[in-house]
Write an enzyme that holds these catalytic residues in place. Structure first.
Site, PDB file in Angstrom:
ATOM      1  N   ASN A  58      -4.672  -0.400 -10.377  1.00  0.00           N
ATOM      2  CA  ASN A  58      -4.130   0.432 -11.460  1.00  0.00           C
ATOM      3  C   ASN A  58      -5.147   0.586 -12.588  1.00  0.00           C
ATOM      4  O   ASN A  58      -5.325   1.678 -13.132  1.00  0.00           O
ATOM      5  CB  ASN A  58      -2.834  -0.165 -12.018  1.00  0.00           C
ATOM      6  CG  ASN A  58      -1.635   0.120 -11.145  1.00  0.00           C
ATOM      7  OD1 ASN A  58      -1.686   0.915 -10.222  1.00  0.00           O
ATOM      8  ND2 ASN A  58      -0.532  -0.552 -11.448  1.00  0.00           N
ATOM      9  N   GLU A 110      -2.799  -4.856  -6.880  1.00  0.00           N
ATOM     10  CA  GLU A 110      -2.077  -3.737  -7.496  1.00  0.00           C
ATOM     11  C   GLU A 110      -2.512  -3.528  -8.940  1.00  0.00           C
ATOM     12  O   GLU A 110      -2.795  -2.407  -9.364  1.00  0.00           O
ATOM     13  CB  GLU A 110      -0.562  -3.971  -7.425  1.00  0.00           C
ATOM     14  CG  GLU A 110       0.028  -3.923  -6.036  1.00  0.00           C
ATOM     15  CD  GLU A 110      -0.044  -2.557  -5.393  1.00  0.00           C
ATOM     16  OE1 GLU A 110      -0.109  -1.529  -6.098  1.00  0.00           O
ATOM     17  OE2 GLU A 110      -0.023  -2.502  -4.149  1.00  0.00           O
ATOM     18  N   ARG A 118      -1.166   8.225  -4.153  1.00  0.00           N
ATOM     19  CA  ARG A 118      -0.758   6.917  -4.648  1.00  0.00           C
ATOM     20  C   ARG A 118       0.728   6.735  -4.370  1.00  0.00           C
ATOM     21  O   ARG A 118       1.509   7.678  -4.493  1.00  0.00           O
ATOM     22  CB  ARG A 118      -1.015   6.787  -6.154  1.00  0.00           C
ATOM     23  CG  ARG A 118      -2.428   7.115  -6.618  1.00  0.00           C
ATOM     24  CD  ARG A 118      -3.513   6.334  -5.946  1.00  0.00           C
ATOM     25  NE  ARG A 118      -3.294   4.900  -6.039  1.00  0.00           N
ATOM     26  CZ  ARG A 118      -3.931   4.011  -5.301  1.00  0.00           C
ATOM     27  NH1 ARG A 118      -4.801   4.383  -4.410  1.00  0.00           N
ATOM     28  NH2 ARG A 118      -3.682   2.733  -5.459  1.00  0.00           N
TER      29      ARG A 118
END
Length: 146
Positions: free
Chosen positions: A50, A46, A105
């Site tokens: 990002n 994650e 997303r």
């Protein structure tokens, strides 16, 4: 036992798997259970994703740095980019919030990190980059230490 490692790699999506596997393999020294290992690898994915998508807008010339420290029963992971930064961290942490809805997303990255880790700290400034600090105490390691 104290140990640490540092990784630096290009901000391309193909390196996300490399990051998660490397952190998982290094952390295996603490003998985490499968759930702990899966959670750790998920949060690394994650945070790296990002950085690639939001921090660097998928710029392959950019670099992501990961520092992992382990000590007896604790793993600390720091993931850093020098990308666009986050203007409003509290807003970015809201479930389902995303600045890239066109990419479909989910907006759940920080929520997942906060649910899987004991501590999550995000430090960011616009045009300076973002550092995500993650900390987790492993249950199996605690049992082995007692």
């Amino acid at each position: 036992m104290k140990n640490e490692m540092k990784l630096e790699f290009s901000a391309v999506s193909e390196n996300e798997a490399f990051a998660r596997v490397s952190v998982g393999a290094f952390t295996a020294q603490l003998d985490p259970d499968m759930n702990e290992l899966t959670e750790l690898k998920t949060v690394v994915s994650e945070a790296v994703t990002n950085s690639i998508i939001h921090g660097y807008n998928e710029n392959p010339a950019a670099t992501i740095t990961i520092l992992v420290k382990i000590d007896t029963d604790t793993v600390e992971v720091t993931i850093k980019d020098e990308g666009t930064g986050i203007e409003n961290i509290d807003k970015a942490k809201e479930p389902l919030y995303t600045t890239k809805p066109e990419l479909e997303r989910s907006g759940m990255g920080f929520t997942i990190m906060e649910n899987f880790m004991d501590e999550v700290e995000v430090i960011s400034k616009p045009d300076t980059g973002t550092t995500v600090y993650l900390r987790k105490r492993l249950a199996r390691s605690q049992t082995l230490c007692n």
